[in-house]
Design an enzyme around this catalytic site. Structure first.
Site, PDB file in Angstrom:
ATOM      1  N   VAL A 119       0.860  -1.192   0.000  1.00 58.02           N
ATOM      2  CA  VAL A 119       0.000   0.000   0.000  1.00 58.02           C
ATOM      3  C   VAL A 119       0.891   1.236   0.000  1.00 58.02           C
ATOM      4  O   VAL A 119       1.667   1.446   0.933  1.00 58.02           O
ATOM      5  CB  VAL A 119      -0.898   0.009   1.259  1.00 58.02           C
ATOM      6  CG1 VAL A 119      -1.714   1.295   1.313  1.00 58.02           C
ATOM      7  CG2 VAL A 119      -1.793  -1.216   1.287  1.00 58.02           C
ATOM      8  N   PHE A 140       3.780 -10.119   6.196  1.00 59.74           N
ATOM      9  CA  PHE A 140       3.337 -10.015   4.792  1.00 59.74           C
ATOM     10  C   PHE A 140       3.171  -8.549   4.434  1.00 59.74           C
ATOM     11  O   PHE A 140       3.225  -7.690   5.303  1.00 59.74           O
ATOM     12  CB  PHE A 140       2.039 -10.790   4.554  1.00 59.74           C
ATOM     13  CG  PHE A 140       0.916 -10.445   5.498  1.00 59.74           C
ATOM     14  CD1 PHE A 140       0.788 -11.084   6.734  1.00 59.74           C
ATOM     15  CD2 PHE A 140      -0.023  -9.467   5.160  1.00 59.74           C
ATOM     16  CE1 PHE A 140      -0.251 -10.739   7.591  1.00 59.74           C
ATOM     17  CE2 PHE A 140      -1.067  -9.141   6.025  1.00 59.74           C
ATOM     18  CZ  PHE A 140      -1.171  -9.778   7.236  1.00 59.74           C
ATOM     19  N   LEU A 192      -6.768   8.500  -2.839  1.00 61.75           N
ATOM     20  CA  LEU A 192      -6.284   7.367  -3.643  1.00 61.75           C
ATOM     21  C   LEU A 192      -6.311   6.049  -2.870  1.00 61.75           C
ATOM     22  O   LEU A 192      -6.749   5.021  -3.394  1.00 61.75           O
ATOM     23  CB  LEU A 192      -4.873   7.652  -4.170  1.00 61.75           C
ATOM     24  CG  LEU A 192      -4.856   8.527  -5.420  1.00 61.75           C
ATOM     25  CD1 LEU A 192      -3.463   9.088  -5.671  1.00 61.75           C
ATOM     26  CD2 LEU A 192      -5.330   7.737  -6.643  1.00 61.75           C
ATOM     27  N   LEU A 193      -5.835   6.070  -1.627  1.00 67.09           N
ATOM     28  CA  LEU A 193      -5.902   4.830  -0.844  1.00 67.09           C
ATOM     29  C   LEU A 193      -7.355   4.389  -0.708  1.00 67.09           C
ATOM     30  O   LEU A 193      -7.688   3.220  -0.924  1.00 67.09           O
ATOM     31  CB  LEU A 193      -5.271   5.022   0.545  1.00 67.09           C
ATOM     32  CG  LEU A 193      -5.516   3.860   1.517  1.00 67.09           C
ATOM     33  CD1 LEU A 193      -4.987   2.551   0.964  1.00 67.09           C
ATOM     34  CD2 LEU A 193      -4.905   4.161   2.883  1.00 67.09           C
ATOM     35  N   TYR A 246      -6.012   2.587   9.261  1.00 62.56           N
ATOM     36  CA  TYR A 246      -6.952   1.594   8.728  1.00 62.56           C
ATOM     37  C   TYR A 246      -8.262   1.404   9.475  1.00 62.56           C
ATOM     38  O   TYR A 246      -9.164   0.744   8.971  1.00 62.56           O
ATOM     39  CB  TYR A 246      -6.231   0.242   8.585  1.00 62.56           C
ATOM     40  CG  TYR A 246      -5.177   0.280   7.503  1.00 62.56           C
ATOM     41  CD1 TYR A 246      -5.537   0.227   6.166  1.00 62.56           C
ATOM     42  CD2 TYR A 246      -3.824   0.422   7.816  1.00 62.56           C
ATOM     43  CE1 TYR A 246      -4.578   0.295   5.166  1.00 62.56           C
ATOM     44  CE2 TYR A 246      -2.858   0.488   6.824  1.00 62.56           C
ATOM     45  CZ  TYR A 246      -3.246   0.428   5.499  1.00 62.56           C
ATOM     46  OH  TYR A 246      -2.305   0.493   4.509  1.00 62.56           O
ATOM     47  N   VAL A 263       1.192   5.519  -1.613  1.00 62.25           N
ATOM     48  CA  VAL A 263       0.750   6.647  -2.439  1.00 62.25           C
ATOM     49  C   VAL A 263       1.899   7.652  -2.478  1.00 62.25           C
ATOM     50  O   VAL A 263       2.501   7.956  -1.436  1.00 62.25           O
ATOM     51  CB  VAL A 263      -0.548   7.278  -1.870  1.00 62.25           C
ATOM     52  CG1 VAL A 263      -0.852   8.619  -2.536  1.00 62.25           C
ATOM     53  CG2 VAL A 263      -1.729   6.318  -2.045  1.00 62.25           C
ATOM     54  N   ARG A 309      -3.462  12.125   0.432  1.00 66.43           N
ATOM     55  CA  ARG A 309      -4.658  12.742   1.032  1.00 66.43           C
ATOM     56  C   ARG A 309      -5.603  13.342  -0.004  1.00 66.43           C
ATOM     57  O   ARG A 309      -6.139  14.419   0.192  1.00 66.43           O
ATOM     58  CB  ARG A 309      -4.275  13.818   2.061  1.00 66.43           C
ATOM     59  CG  ARG A 309      -3.296  13.375   3.124  1.00 66.43           C
ATOM     60  CD  ARG A 309      -3.756  12.226   3.995  1.00 66.43           C
ATOM     61  NE  ARG A 309      -2.739  11.945   4.989  1.00 66.43           N
ATOM     62  CZ  ARG A 309      -1.765  11.025   4.803  1.00 66.43           C
ATOM     63  NH1 ARG A 309      -1.713  10.293   3.703  1.00 66.43           N
ATOM     64  NH2 ARG A 309      -0.878  10.834   5.758  1.00 66.43           N
ATOM     65  N   ARG A 310      -5.750  12.633  -1.111  1.00 65.17           N
ATOM     66  CA  ARG A 310      -6.818  13.035  -2.015  1.00 65.17           C
ATOM     67  C   ARG A 310      -7.676  11.844  -2.399  1.00 65.17           C
ATOM     68  O   ARG A 310      -8.333  11.832  -3.429  1.00 65.17           O
ATOM     69  CB  ARG A 310      -6.277  13.780  -3.229  1.00 65.17           C
ATOM     70  CG  ARG A 310      -5.231  13.023  -4.028  1.00 65.17           C
ATOM     71  CD  ARG A 310      -4.524  13.986  -4.966  1.00 65.17           C
ATOM     72  NE  ARG A 310      -4.731  13.640  -6.360  1.00 65.17           N
ATOM     73  CZ  ARG A 310      -4.112  14.243  -7.354  1.00 65.17           C
ATOM     74  NH1 ARG A 310      -3.290  15.248  -7.092  1.00 65.17           N
ATOM     75  NH2 ARG A 310      -4.318  13.876  -8.604  1.00 65.17           N
TER      76      ARG A 310
HETATM   77  C1  COA Z   1      -0.834   5.586   3.982  1.00 68.03           C
HETATM   78  C2  COA Z   1      -1.050   6.141   2.579  1.00 68.03           C
HETATM   79  C3  COA Z   1      -1.096   4.974   1.584  1.00 68.03           C
HETATM   80  C4  COA Z   1      -2.381   6.931   2.550  1.00 68.03           C
HETATM   81  O1  COA Z   1      -2.723   7.218   1.224  1.00 68.03           O
HETATM   82  P1  COA Z   1      -3.667   8.468   0.842  1.00 68.03           P
HETATM   83  O2  COA Z   1      -4.027   8.322  -0.604  1.00 68.03           O
HETATM   84  O3  COA Z   1      -3.020   9.727   1.294  1.00 68.03           O
HETATM   85  O4  COA Z   1      -4.957   8.197   1.725  1.00 68.03           O
HETATM   86  P2  COA Z   1      -6.420   8.781   1.432  1.00 68.03           P
HETATM   87  O5  COA Z   1      -6.276  10.144   0.818  1.00 68.03           O
HETATM   88  O6  COA Z   1      -7.219   7.793   0.671  1.00 68.03           O
HETATM   89  O7  COA Z   1      -6.943   8.905   2.903  1.00 68.03           O
HETATM   90  C5  COA Z   1      -8.108   8.315   3.356  1.00 68.03           C
HETATM   91  C6  COA Z   1      -8.312   8.754   4.785  1.00 68.03           C
HETATM   92  O8  COA Z   1      -7.284   8.209   5.624  1.00 68.03           O
HETATM   93  C7  COA Z   1      -6.594   9.253   6.310  1.00 68.03           C
HETATM   94  N1  COA Z   1      -5.174   8.887   6.343  1.00 68.03           N
HETATM   95  C8  COA Z   1      -4.456   8.421   5.319  1.00 68.03           C
HETATM   96  N2  COA Z   1      -3.204   8.171   5.722  1.00 68.03           N
HETATM   97  C9  COA Z   1      -3.141   8.480   7.036  1.00 68.03           C
HETATM   98  C10 COA Z   1      -2.104   8.451   8.006  1.00 68.03           C
HETATM   99  N3  COA Z   1      -0.863   8.028   7.676  1.00 68.03           N
HETATM  100  N4  COA Z   1      -2.401   8.809   9.261  1.00 68.03           N
HETATM  101  C11 COA Z   1      -3.640   9.236   9.587  1.00 68.03           C
HETATM  102  N5  COA Z   1      -4.667   9.304   8.690  1.00 68.03           N
HETATM  103  C12 COA Z   1      -4.409   8.932   7.427  1.00 68.03           C
HETATM  104  C13 COA Z   1      -6.841  10.483   5.470  1.00 68.03           C
HETATM  105  O9  COA Z   1      -6.717  11.648   6.230  1.00 68.03           O
HETATM  106  C14 COA Z   1      -8.262  10.244   4.991  1.00 68.03           C
HETATM  107  O10 COA Z   1      -9.165  10.563   6.044  1.00 68.03           O
HETATM  108  P3  COA Z   1     -10.685  10.941   5.746  1.00 68.03           P
HETATM  109  O11 COA Z   1     -11.315   9.774   5.057  1.00 68.03           O
HETATM  110  O12 COA Z   1     -11.248  11.201   7.102  1.00 68.03           O
HETATM  111  O13 COA Z   1     -10.618  12.156   4.856  1.00 68.03           O
HETATM  112  C15 COA Z   1       0.107   7.117   2.188  1.00 68.03           C
HETATM  113  O14 COA Z   1       0.170   8.130   3.141  1.00 68.03           O
HETATM  114  C16 COA Z   1       1.473   6.454   2.097  1.00 68.03           C
HETATM  115  O15 COA Z   1       1.844   5.976   1.031  1.00 68.03           O
HETATM  116  N6  COA Z   1       2.227   6.410   3.216  1.00 68.03           N
HETATM  117  C17 COA Z   1       3.594   5.846   3.198  1.00 68.03           C
HETATM  118  C18 COA Z   1       3.610   4.316   2.979  1.00 68.03           C
HETATM  119  C19 COA Z   1       2.727   3.609   3.977  1.00 68.03           C
HETATM  120  O16 COA Z   1       2.781   3.859   5.166  1.00 68.03           O
HETATM  121  N7  COA Z   1       1.923   2.654   3.466  1.00 68.03           N
HETATM  122  C20 COA Z   1       1.023   1.850   4.257  1.00 68.03           C
HETATM  123  C21 COA Z   1       1.623   0.504   4.473  1.00 68.03           C
HETATM  124  S1  COA Z   1       0.636  -0.481   5.554  1.00 68.03           S
END
Ligand code: COA
Length: 407
Positions: free
Chosen positions: A82, A407, A93-94, A123, A84, A90-91
């Site tokens: 996972v 994993f 995509l996740l 999550y 982004v 924060r737009r």
């Molecule tokens: C974690 C990650 C994938 C989030 O992707 P993203 O596209 O920014 O997430 P989204 O925009 O879809 O966010 C969805 C929601 O989750 C929240 N969120 C996302 N990442 C978060 C974080 N790290 N901490 C707290 N909240 C988070 C967002 O604020 C948003 O909240 P909302 O629904 O209340 O508006 C990205 O920050 C990333 O790549 N991080 C580094 C790698 C990583 O940690 N991967 C996860 C491995 S388990």
């Protein structure tokens, strides 16, 4: 232009890996890593977020099975990779990629999705709840010993021999431990240092197989050593990367072996259960300290009836629960009728005694945390105290869930 979410083609895989490398701060050659990963990636389960034709987000899942209370196995999806890109965070995509993956997993009949979270706060909003903990145990080897007598023998094996022997030993024991999952070839290759991930040193160390009195392999320890001398006194640490016995007495032999290796002052065992028997094996319990304990596997139920009906219960009882699911995947009202001989969980119209968010049910569903603890902490709505007492008693299980696989 709105971002597009879809599964990827093989010719897009390098760009997929490149996006993940950026988010994970990996600087190694992308092409090499992509070539190694591609054969192990199911492209129908690899979702990307696109900005125009550029991949800026990644996520993949794969099928495995998990042991649930009662030594039964249910099909689950494991989520990983996972990422982004920082330019596109924060737009949504996740959220987009995960929604697509979870719906596909549910339609495939996988009763839950599981993951290991990089950060705790990501999550919960997607219906995952922390369900399995892991721990590190650190033991002062000079101060204690394992009680009792060995039940078998220990033999060093080569990586090649371990590659043949260990999966069979593990497969036998994981079927008897709630929370364990089936492992895949690549996991074994990584565990044994047969392959290396870019940016991370491959595993190097020793593998010792335990055999019972008839010579049958029934456990193993995989370890490496942090070598240290202080003022000419040996102070090395044996790090047990994995210690896996088919029975508690085999575990005792493996711990005994680790504590008796010469020149070792400390044994540190990682990826263990907080409920490990190790302190109780020792002549001096205070020599064993749990030096880390955290959430490990998160569980997102996708099929409430399939999950709750798929596990066993050690007592009889029935309860009606309202499950809320903001993603609209598994919510509804369910009646659970359980007994030592089997359980049934069905949709119901009866009035519910509890209203439980899907992630909170995920936390309690393997018995890793008591529903009462979660209720006391305000994670669910209790309409009827008797229903809480019943559901709490039903979901508990004598064996703490544990997962020894990354994993
Ligand atoms: C974690 C990650 C994938 C989030 O992707 P993203 O596209 O920014 O997430 P989204 O925009 O879809 O966010 C969805 C929601 O989750 C929240 N969120 C996302 N990442 C978060 C974080 N790290 N901490 C707290 N909240 C988070 C967002 O604020 C948003 O909240 P909302 O629904 O209340 O508006 C990205 O920050 C990333 O790549 N991080 C580094 C790698 C990583 O940690 N991967 C996860 C491995 S388990």
């Amino acid at each position: 232009m709105p971002d597009t979410i879809r599964t990827i083609r093989a010719d897009e895989f390098e760009a997929f890996v490149a996006a993940a490398h950026t988010a994970y701060f990996q600087t190694d050659p992308v092409a090499e890593d992509a070539a190694r990963r591609l054969p192990h990636t199911d492209l129908e389960r690899a979702f990307a977020g696109f900005d125009g034709d550029r991949i800026v987000g990644t996520l993949r899942s794969f099928a495995t099975e998990m042991t649930v209370p009662g030594d039964r196995q249910v099909p689950v999806a494991a989520l990983s990779y996972v990422a982004v890109m920082p330019t596109h965070r924060r737009r949504g995509l996740l959220r987009g990629m995960l929604s697509a993956d979870l719906a596909a997993c549910r339609d495939r009949g996988e009763v839950a999705s599981i993951l290991i979270a990089s950060e705790y706060r990501i999550y919960g909003r997607f219906g995952y709840g922390p369900a399995i903990e892991d721990a590190t145990w650190t033991i002062d080897a000079g101060r204690t010993a394992v009680r009792g007598e060995p039940v078998g023998s220990m033999e060093f094996v080569s990586v090649e021999d371990a590659r043949g022997l260990l999966p069979d030993i593990y497969d036998e024991l994981r079927l008897r431990r709630p929370g364990e999952i089936a492992r895949w070839d690549m996991r074994w290759d990584l565990n044994l240092g047969v392959v290396e991930l870019p940016g991370r040193p491959g595993w190097k160390g020793w593998i010792v197989v335990h055999r019972d009195r008839d010579g049958r392999p029934d456990g193993y320890i995989r370890y490496h050593v942090e070598d240290l001398w202080i003022d000419r006194v040996p102070a090395s640490t044996l790090v047990a990367d994995e210690l896996a016995g088919a029975t508690p007495s085999v575990d005792a032999d493996l711990w005994r072996f680790a504590l008796e290796v010469d020149l070792i002052a400390t044994v540190r065992a990682i990826g263990r259960s907080p409920d490990d028997i190790v302190p109780w094996l020792l002549t001096d319990r205070r020599a064993a300290k749990m030096t880390q304990r955290d959430d490990f596997v998160w569980l997102r139920i996708l099929d409430v009836a399939g999950f709750l009906g798929g596990r066993a219960y050690d007592r009889a009882g029935s309860v009606v629960i309202e499950v809320t699911d903001e993603m609209g995947l598994a919510g509804g009202r369910y009646a659970l009728e359980a007994g030592p001989d089997g359980a049934e969980c069905r949709r119901s119209r009866a009035s519910p005694g509890l209203t439980i968010p899907i992630g909170v049910l995920g936390s309690a569903a393997l018995g890793g945390v008591a529903l009462r603890t979660l209720a006391d902490a305000g994670h669910l709505d209790v309409h009827d105290q008797a229903a809480l007492a019943t559901a709490d008693a039903l979901l508990r299980w004598p064996v703490t869930p544990w997962c020894s696989t990354w994993f």
